[in-house]
Scaffold this motif. Structure first.
Motif, PDB file in Angstrom:
ATOM      1  N   LYS A   6       0.856  -1.184   0.000  1.00 38.01           N
ATOM      2  CA  LYS A   6       0.000   0.000   0.000  1.00 38.01           C
ATOM      3  C   LYS A   6       0.889   1.230   0.000  1.00 38.01           C
ATOM      4  O   LYS A   6       1.982   1.212   0.543  1.00 38.01           O
ATOM      5  CB  LYS A   6      -0.884  -0.012   1.255  1.00 38.01           C
ATOM      6  N   ARG A  12      -0.638   9.138   0.892  1.00 32.49           N
ATOM      7  CA  ARG A  12      -2.092   9.016   0.977  1.00 32.49           C
ATOM      8  C   ARG A  12      -2.724  10.295   1.538  1.00 32.49           C
ATOM      9  O   ARG A  12      -3.780  10.724   1.102  1.00 32.49           O
ATOM     10  CB  ARG A  12      -2.451   7.820   1.861  1.00 32.49           C
ATOM     11  N   TYR A  42      -9.689  10.866   8.893  1.00 35.85           N
ATOM     12  CA  TYR A  42      -8.254  11.170   8.889  1.00 35.85           C
ATOM     13  C   TYR A  42      -8.017  12.342   9.811  1.00 35.85           C
ATOM     14  O   TYR A  42      -8.475  13.456   9.546  1.00 35.85           O
ATOM     15  CB  TYR A  42      -7.784  11.549   7.484  1.00 35.85           C
ATOM     16  N   ASP A  87      -5.349   2.635  -4.997  1.00 33.13           N
ATOM     17  CA  ASP A  87      -6.001   3.175  -3.826  1.00 33.13           C
ATOM     18  C   ASP A  87      -7.506   3.251  -4.024  1.00 33.13           C
ATOM     19  O   ASP A  87      -8.275   3.225  -3.069  1.00 33.13           O
ATOM     20  CB  ASP A  87      -5.438   4.576  -3.606  1.00 33.13           C
ATOM     21  N   PHE A  91     -13.204   1.317  -4.220  1.00 35.57           N
ATOM     22  CA  PHE A  91     -13.655   2.561  -3.599  1.00 35.57           C
ATOM     23  C   PHE A  91     -15.155   2.766  -3.759  1.00 35.57           C
ATOM     24  O   PHE A  91     -15.806   3.327  -2.886  1.00 35.57           O
ATOM     25  CB  PHE A  91     -12.889   3.747  -4.176  1.00 35.57           C
TER      26      PHE A  91
ATOM     27  N   PRO B 277      -7.478   4.253   8.813  1.00 28.96           N
ATOM     28  CA  PRO B 277      -8.268   4.170   7.576  1.00 28.96           C
ATOM     29  C   PRO B 277      -7.401   3.829   6.365  1.00 28.96           C
ATOM     30  O   PRO B 277      -6.395   4.492   6.108  1.00 28.96           O
ATOM     31  CB  PRO B 277      -8.841   5.585   7.427  1.00 28.96           C
ATOM     32  N   GLY B 278      -7.776   2.758   5.655  1.00 26.28           N
ATOM     33  CA  GLY B 278      -7.082   2.393   4.419  1.00 26.28           C
ATOM     34  C   GLY B 278      -5.676   1.861   4.609  1.00 26.28           C
ATOM     35  O   GLY B 278      -5.013   1.512   3.635  1.00 26.28           O
ATOM     36  N   GLU B 279      -5.204   1.793   5.860  1.00 23.82           N
ATOM     37  CA  GLU B 279      -3.834   1.316   6.099  1.00 23.82           C
ATOM     38  C   GLU B 279      -3.845  -0.184   6.373  1.00 23.82           C
ATOM     39  O   GLU B 279      -4.787  -0.704   6.942  1.00 23.82           O
ATOM     40  CB  GLU B 279      -3.232   2.022   7.314  1.00 23.82           C
ATOM     41  N   PRO B 285      -3.858  -6.202   3.710  1.00 25.03           N
ATOM     42  CA  PRO B 285      -4.384  -5.021   3.022  1.00 25.03           C
ATOM     43  C   PRO B 285      -5.796  -4.650   3.482  1.00 25.03           C
ATOM     44  O   PRO B 285      -6.618  -5.512   3.785  1.00 25.03           O
ATOM     45  CB  PRO B 285      -4.408  -5.424   1.546  1.00 25.03           C
ATOM     46  N   VAL B 286      -6.054  -3.341   3.541  1.00 19.15           N
ATOM     47  CA  VAL B 286      -7.370  -2.798   3.910  1.00 19.15           C
ATOM     48  C   VAL B 286      -7.772  -1.830   2.808  1.00 19.15           C
ATOM     49  O   VAL B 286      -6.957  -1.031   2.353  1.00 19.15           O
ATOM     50  CB  VAL B 286      -7.289  -2.068   5.271  1.00 19.15           C
ATOM     51  N   GLY B 287      -9.006  -1.907   2.352  1.00 16.11           N
ATOM     52  CA  GLY B 287      -9.472  -1.094   1.229  1.00 16.11           C
ATOM     53  C   GLY B 287      -9.549   0.389   1.560  1.00 16.11           C
ATOM     54  O   GLY B 287      -9.647   0.775   2.730  1.00 16.11           O
ATOM     55  N   ALA B 288      -9.512   1.220   0.519  1.00 12.54           N
ATOM     56  CA  ALA B 288      -9.671   2.664   0.682  1.00 12.54           C
ATOM     57  C   ALA B 288     -11.030   2.946   1.298  1.00 12.54           C
ATOM     58  O   ALA B 288     -12.020   2.301   0.977  1.00 12.54           O
ATOM     59  CB  ALA B 288      -9.566   3.350  -0.676  1.00 12.54           C
ATOM     60  N   LYS B 290     -11.949   2.263   4.207  1.00 11.46           N
ATOM     61  CA  LYS B 290     -12.305   1.235   5.182  1.00 11.46           C
ATOM     62  C   LYS B 290     -11.318   1.205   6.342  1.00 11.46           C
ATOM     63  O   LYS B 290     -10.170   1.630   6.198  1.00 11.46           O
ATOM     64  CB  LYS B 290     -12.287  -0.156   4.520  1.00 11.46           C
TER      65      LYS B 290
END
Lengths: 330, 330
Positions: A6, A12, A42, A87, A91, B277-279, B285-288, B290
């Protein structure tokens, strides 16, 4: 086994800031960017945003406009659309699930929040556009007759309706998914496509696009390809409707039918067909152990107006709206 | 665009009947098969079942045993495992979602139904097996200390515990997913894997198997590969735990944390790590858009007993159990 790598989190963060500026539609300052990032999960303080903006100004992605507001440069927009396609994989589903979560349509309640598509309609075209939308509602090819019509200057989906335009919000089918979810039913949106209408009857899906893994919203793609023929379906009984399919566990079908029936009573419908367990729905595959529910896309009404030449631009799954503010268009 | 072609529905009906007979574990008659099909959402009358059984007897897939009961022949079992792999694609997710839907863990309620894994334990090994399980609970490497221990002859997961064995039910992590779902949070189980433990700390996922599209349960695959090293993790602080990951929308993380905290108070935990988030979460792996939540697999306790040589066979995601019947193992 190699893990998908990632992007680094600072990269990001820059992309997220670009996204916020892009979504703002007018110059936006560091404080507002920080707030918006926070609402997206975030946590980036105002000072850190300011630091990142300076870097992006230097890279030529952003520029100042007005008193400390930032806008994207053409280079910034390209960066945003190219960067991190990885990324954006998945989505669309993430966005749908976020809106399912944020909506709250309960047929038994008065205090409902629904997912809406927003459209900007040139006022000069309003008469024929609204007539076309009514005809789609009469045919039962959308999700709800209820719309919110706003005048220029009013706030719609986070931005003011521009001069010379009307803002129109229509109910999005994701509202129904959110209702099922709140009933404790796991819901997965799987496909969007075009359902052929022949001699007034729903026939079958002609084209399908999968939601899983897509970085573009399948409904948007079908809209921009002008894949539907709504007007034909309404006027002659021969045409094509945008639709999408969601799967729920077989065990939940009884409860789902009850909820769908109650929603109908509250003015939200759009159900095309419910499949047998594991059986295709109008040709669209349904997983083992699942029932597939096909719903009309909420955008069918505004697409009919567009087909007739009205100047209208639509953003599907645009925002959350109080259902009580929306009135039936008759 | 070509649609995935699905098997003809009469063929699917035969396979469903084979499945029901296979799951029954004792000879089963047409009436009971019809009832069971109905509970799975397939409406097939007793008479139609009888007709299909006659066909399958002729094909050599089934045979009569006792008074009008049917069992599978070896040929029938092979047919069931080979046939329609296409049909089983995505079946694991369907099963998980069904159990999420059927469970009802609400930390604030007394009347809770949880998803359990069931194990059959040779009574002669019970002392050391239960000691090993306690050690895993003490280390916090399972979902809950609560277990249901049943004696021979008692009904567990639809069948009687055989002579010489104890039946042991442990809480499955899908219970937590069901709780989040009932809170209106969309949950997707994405990966199962082995989390490395080094010097007493969780390190990262070494191997991963995806749930999406799999026809085999990733946790079962990891169990049969003996991929975990639970005893090492418990005794020396160096080993590997089975774990799985679910994704929820970033917007739901606040509510999810509250629910997880309440669940902990009610004796259900197993949270390893919640990602940004997303990390990636420990490399997974984690989705954007999420957040990824890693939980210990509920089977870690019984796997520790197996590693020590206890005769114990486990079925993960086996059935639904009243939480109130389960008692803490201390």
């Amino acid at each position: 086994m190699k893990l998908i790598t990632k992007p680094h989190s600072s990269q990001r963060r820059l992309i997220e800031i670009l996204r916020v500026i892009n979504a703002a539609e007018k110059p936006i300052g560091a404080r507002a960017i920080s707030d918006e990032l926070s609402s997206r999960g975030y946590e980036v303080g105002e000072r850190a945003v300011r630091y990142n903006l300076k870097i992006m100004d230097e890279l030529g992605f952003t520029k100042k406009e007005g008193y400390s507001g930032r806008v994207l440069t053409p280079l910034g927009r390209r960066e945003l659309s190219d960067a991190l396609v990885d990324d954006r994989v998945g989505f669309v589903n993430a966005r749908i699930e976020e809106y399912m979560y944020r909506s709250s349509f309960d047929p038994g309640s008065e205090n409902n929040r629904v997912v809406v598509n927003t459209s900007l309609l040139d006022k000069r075209d309003s008469e024929r556009a609204l007539a076309a939308m009514k005809a789609v509602f009469d045919a039962g090819f959308a999700v709800s007759r209820r719309v919110l019509i706003q005048d220029e200057g009013e706030e719609m989906g986070g931005a003011a309706v521009p001069r010379g335009f009307l803002g129109i919000s229509t109910v999005c089918s994701i509202t129904v998914d959110g209702m099922l979810l709140r009933g404790g039913i796991p819901v997965n949106t799987t496909f969007a496509g075009v359902v052929d209408v022949r001699e007034g009857s729903l026939y079958q899906f002609t084209d399908l696009l999968a939601y899983a893994g897509s970085s573009l919203d399948p409904i948007r793609v079908l809209m921009s390809r002008k894949a539907a023929r709504i007007t034909g379906a309404v006027k002659t009984g021969n045409g094509g409707l945008l639709a999408n399919l969601r799967e729920i566990p077989v065990a939940a079908i009884g409860q789902a039918r009850e909820l769908l029936e109650m929603a109908k009573g509250a003015g939200i419908d759009g159900v095309m067909r419910i499949s047998e367990p594991g059986e295709p729905n109008m040709g669209c595959p349904v997983g083992a152990g699942k029932v597939g529910i096909a719903l009309c896309a909420g955008v069918n009404a505004v697409l009919a107006a567009e087909e007739l030449g009205a100047e209208i631009r639509t953003t599907p799954i645009s925002s959350i709206q109080e259902y009580g503010r929306m009135k039936e268009l008759r």
